[in-house]
Design an enzyme around this catalytic site. Structure first.
Site, PDB file in Angstrom:
ATOM      1  CG  HIS A 141      50.460 -19.494  38.720  1.00 33.32           C
ATOM      2  ND1 HIS A 141      49.223 -19.117  38.222  1.00 33.32           N
ATOM      3  CD2 HIS A 141      51.386 -18.886  37.913  1.00 33.32           C
ATOM      4  CE1 HIS A 141      49.397 -18.339  37.168  1.00 33.32           C
ATOM      5  NE2 HIS A 141      50.697 -18.191  36.966  1.00 33.32           N
TER       6      HIS A 141
ATOM      7  CB  CYS B 114      49.175 -16.339  34.022  1.00 29.94           C
ATOM      8  SG  CYS B 114      50.658 -17.205  33.497  1.00 29.94           S
TER       9      CYS B 114
ATOM     10  CB  CYS C 213      52.994 -11.262  35.023  1.00 29.53           C
ATOM     11  SG  CYS C 213      53.484 -12.748  35.934  1.00 29.53           S
TER      12      CYS C 213
END
Length: 396
Positions: free
Chosen positions: A352, A89, A382
């Site tokens: 996302h 991510c 994160c």
């Protein structure tokens, strides 16, 4: 003497929802679109770029070096080199800080950085098919690359959603708190879209169809909801749990880019930067609570810059889950300063697209800082596997 690094030409595509408008537009195509637009916005020539650093997580089946494919498709000369990074991510944001490091070292003046991801097009994998199957395929031998490569903690063998449940248990975070956070994200994103707040940062994606071209220019993941409707959603990952589709981020497609440049080169070319890079850092945590990664990463970045959270005017903290967002806010001291955090909503509403998200939140941060006249901004995410990454910028 350390070279000063600045950011110019930032842009992003709209974020497509799972099975939505961008489902057939591959990662290399999405990346090429934002690269081409970033060059235009920066006012440079493609041949002036020294290197391309781009993040992409779900690379299986895409062919060699997605970053290289993006740049060639964007018309960047073949003499320019490129490499693709996978820090899950955090890939899109780490690409930017890597670019800053290269420039500070004196090895480049202009670097194209960012990330791209089409989660829809992630393939299914037969890992043991190379030497064949005697009879039927064993149960569990067909792997969904999107789930396994993007959403599963390999150390514990469970979905990222369970790491959010673990954080809830650790911090005593309630379902009501998570739903309220998710509703805030949806409300702010809807207001931002309705008022055209994102228009400046978005480059439309033109999709050719039998009935004519579709011009896709608006994030499509946000959903109208109510607190009552969110409260009725079933737990998604654990019986008796509290993480739901309403308080977790989505599965999405998008790309984002920014041109990273030495300040002296920007001055030489007469380019006004959007901001300068102040500091950056990464940090590690237990994989079972990977959502806490922004805590050590942000603390390190603030310490390197000689700043406290009170010195930061605007924060973009990726909303993988409401659970981890709440825990991070508590530990980093911005739970009572939410008026400067994700002011236009976050990943719960916007989406996302994992390899692109780091660059997406940075692009959004840069444009919102301009609109508000903010001086200092922090972007942080994160990272699956138990990490976090952060970057601090200052408006110029």
């Amino acid at each position: 003497m350390t070279r000063e690094v600045v950011l110019v030409g930032a842009c992003r595509t709209p974020v497509g929802t799972f099975g939505g408008t961008l489902k057939d537009v591959g990662s290399a195509q999405l990346g090429a679109i934002v690269m081409g637009e970033a060059i235009k916005r920066a006012g440079i020539k493609a041949e002036q770029i020294d290197e391309v650093i781009f993040g992409c997580v779900l690379q299986a089946g895409l062919g060699q070096n997605v970053a290289r494919q993006c740049m060639i498709n964007a018309g960047i000369p073949k003499e320019v080199t490129a490499f693709t990074i996978n820090k899950v991510c955090g890939s899109g944001l780490r690409a930017v800080s890597l670019a800053a490091q290269v420039i500070k070292a004196g090895d480049a003046d202009i670097i194209m950085a960012g990330g791209t991801e089409n989660m829809d097009k992630a393939p299914f994998i037969l890992p043991n098919a190379r030497w064949g199957y005697r009879m039927s395929m064993p149960k569990g031998d067909l792997i969904d690359e999107m789930v396994w490569g993007g959403l599963t903690d390999v150390f514990n063998g469970y979905h990222m959603g369970i790491t959010a449940e673990n954080i809830n248990d650790m911090y005593g975070i309630t379902r009501e708190e998570q739903d309220a956070f998710g509703f805030r994200s949806q409300t702010l994103a809807a207001q931002a879209i309705e008022s055209g707040r994102f228009k400046d940062e978005i480059v439309p994606v033109v999709i050719k169809g039998k009935k004519g071209d579709i011009v896709f220019d608006t994030d499509e993941h946000p959903r109208k909801s109510t607190p009552e409707a969110m409260a009725k959603l079933a737990p998604a990952f654990k019986k008796g749990g509290s993480v739901t589709a309403g308080n977790a981020s989505g599965i999405n497609d998008a790309a984002a880019a920014v041109i990273v440049m030495s300040k002296e080169k920007a001055d030489e070319l007469g380019i006004k930067p959007m901001a300068k890079v102040v500091s950056y850092a990464s940090g590690g945590v237990d994989p079972s609570v990977m959502g806490l990664g922004p805590i050590p990463a942000s603390r390190k970045a603030l310490e390197k810059a000689g700043l406290t959270i009170d010195d930061i005017d605007l924060i973009e903290a990726n909303e993988a889950f409401a659970a981890q967002s709440i825990a991070v806010a508590r530990d980093l001291g911005w739970a009572d300063k939410m008026e400067k955090v994700n002011v236009n909503g976050g990943a719960i509403a916007i989406g996302h697209p994992i390899g692109s998200s780091g660059a997406r939140i940075l692009v959004t941060l840069l444009y919102e800082m301009q609109k508000r006249g903010s001086k200092k901004g922090l972007a942080t995410l994160c990272i699956g596997g138990g990490m976090g990454t952060a970057l601090i910028v200052e408006a110029l």
